[in-house]
Design a protein around this motif. Structure first.
Motif: not given
Lengths: 97, 434
Positions: B301-302, B341-342, B385-391, B401-405
């Motif tokens: 889990d990243p 996002p960081v 960080g971007y993953l966190s924003v994506y979630e 959301a997909r743009y952040y992924l």
């Protein structure tokens, strides 16, 4: 320089109380804003000229929709500093550099 | 054209408004001007509440041409005085135009498409805050006849608009991310442009072909995109979805060819418009080879595996000032606004919503020595960080959301490939396709 610092110094320079100064400056600003809202330009000696200008319709790309959008025309404030102000400040360093 | 009022008239008006004598108004303005000059000299900026902010901006030296002799010269670096009007003034000045709103165009025409007229009000609500759709400008010719003011001097471009754009907390994906995503972004745009302009007819046909195959239980990115198009009914979505479809179909096909040799002859001989259906069937039959990179998926889990204290960044605490966003904090403290996002990831306890940063909140912000050349560890953190924003977006705004992924993949392909089983499959395919 923040607004309150400006008020402090302006009060000192004009010999008014701070609340008077604040009110006076507020009036001056509202007159300036009124004039600009009417679309007329205002020149202030040694400071510069405020004018308004209409930005034309712009076509921009909206990445979220993968489409181009037309941005409506917009009236904006332009400020041209007076040549004397420009010359005086040309080579002084602000600490924001 | 508008008239200008003279300084004398201005002084009269101010004196009248403030019920002071003209001479005191005059000297007051004189002192004000003097103080603005001194303030600019000392601190580089002067703020006038309710009006705007004067700032000194350093212009680097640049090449120029002497207009009289045509001779090339170097214009030395110098300060420029700029004025940024505040919101109240901007709104006052823009009042005659305030009712107008942005309009979405179909991507290849300047004129609005009459077919989509009925759907436009619906779309515009998505684009902008609710306003009356009546005054939408069709084009330049129908701009209202409000007096147009010309400026005589061109030295002060309208800084305010650019400033506004820059201060938006959400990154604009169209722009290349400095130092990182440039190649990818350009490649995508090329694909899109190519798809839009070179093969519109094939796309039309393929679009018709796909809804037929939506009966398949397998979730295919194209079919969901087509459904969206049908829902919103806007021409531009159709184009984008069609372009997306072409790319997706080609990639899926290429991946299918590699593991399974059989469909090769069939598929390669098919004309483009029939690709979607076989690809869809094959996808149902062989879901495994559809992965672009069949790694063993070792990544744990990243989101949790890198605690903040051993992060490759140095950490510095800051206090949020009024008017700051994560975007502007990242720009000021990290040198690159796209790294925001960081901050969000590091301050997940403090921040519920990346778009709302409480004033005076204490945040830990990473310090990056060289934002142009980040280490792989740092890039991975940005991706997390971007993953966190994506979630967060997946819960609160799933459409975007997909743009952040996708951005996760821009910063670290490894992190993206590790997320395959944790995220929405449509989003994952979207992020990988781009």
């Amino acid at each position: 320089m923040t607004y309150s610092e400006l008020i402090d110094k302006l009060a000192e320079a004009t010999g008014r109380s701070k609340s008077e100064t604040r009110e006076f400056l507020g009036d001056a600003v509202s007159v300036l804003s009124d004039q600009l809202s009417k679309g007329s330009g205002v020149s202030i000696p040694d400071l510069g000229t405020f004018t308004t200008r209409v930005k034309d319709v712009q076509k921009v790309y909206n990445p979220h929709h993968d489409a181009y959008m037309l941005i409506p025309p917009k009236r904006v404030v332009d400020f041209s500093p007076s040549s004397s102000l420009k010359e005086k400040l040309k080579f002084t360093g602000g600490d924001n550099e | 054209m508008s008239e200008k009022i003279t300084f004398r008239e201005l002084v009269e008006l101010i004196a009248e408004q403030s019920k002071q004598s003209q001479s005191s108004a005059n000297s007051f303005i004189g002192e004000l001007v003097q103080l603005i000059e001194n303030g600019l000299r000392q601190s580089g900026s002067v703020t006038i509440s309710g009006f705007g902010k004067f700032e000194l901006r350093w212009m680097n030296e640049r090449p120029g041409v002497n207009p009289q002799t045509g001779e090339k010269i170097t214009i030395p670096g110098q300060n420029k005085v700029v004025f940024k009007p505040y919101k109240a003034l901007r709104e006052d000045v823009n009042r005659p135009y305030a009712k107008m709103e942005a309009k979405v165009l179909s991507p290849d025409t300047t004129k609005p498409d009459p077919d989509t007229d009925s759907d436009r009000p619906q779309k515009e609500k998505i684009e902008r805050e609710e306003k009356e759709p009546n005054d939408v400008p069709q084009d330049e010719d129908k701009a209202p006849p409000t007096p147009i003011v010309l400026t005589n001097q061109e030295e002060t471009p309208p800084e305010d608009i650019e400033e506004l754009l820059i201060e938006r907390p959400v990154p604009k994906k169209k722009e290349s991310i400095p130092g990182f995503g440039e190649l990818k972004v350009e490649k995508f745009e090329d694909n899109l442009i190519e798809a839009l302009f070179s093969e519109p007819k094939e796309e039309e046909e393929e679009k018709k072909a796909v809804p037929v195959s939506t009966a398949s239980p397998t979730e295919k990115p194209g079919s969901s995109a087509v459904k969206e198009v049908q829902k919103k009914g806007a021409m531009n979505w159709t184009w984008a979805a069609a372009a997306f479809l072409v790319i997706a179909a080609i990639i899926i096909l290429m991946l299918l060819i590699r593991p399974a040799e059989d469909p090769t002859e069939v598929a390669s001989d098919e004309p483009t418009e029939q690709l979607a259906a076989p690809a869809d069937q094959a996808l149902r039959a062989l879901p495994e080879p559809a992965e672009p990179d069949p790694k063993p998926v070792p990544d744990p889990d990243p989101g949790e595996d890198i605690p903040a204290d051993i992060s490759p960044f140095d950490i510095e605490p800051i206090t949020v000032q009024q008017g700051q966003s994560l975007w502007s904090i990242a720009e000021a403290n990290m040198g690159n606004p796209y790294l925001w996002p960081v901050i969000f990831d590091l301050n997940r306890e403090t921040l519920d919503n990346p778009n709302l940063v409480p004033v005076f909140a204490e945040l830990t912000v990473p310090v990056i020595q060289d934002p142009e050349n980040m280490t792989p560890d740092q890039l991975e953190l940005v991706a997390l960080g971007y993953l966190s924003v994506y979630e967060w977006m997946a819960e609160n705004n799933p459409d975007e959301a997909r743009y952040y992924l996708w951005a996760v993949g821009v910063f670290s392909a490894d992190v993206l490939s590790g997320t395959e089983n944790q995220v929405n499959q449509d989003d994952w395919i979207f992020a990988n396709t781009r």
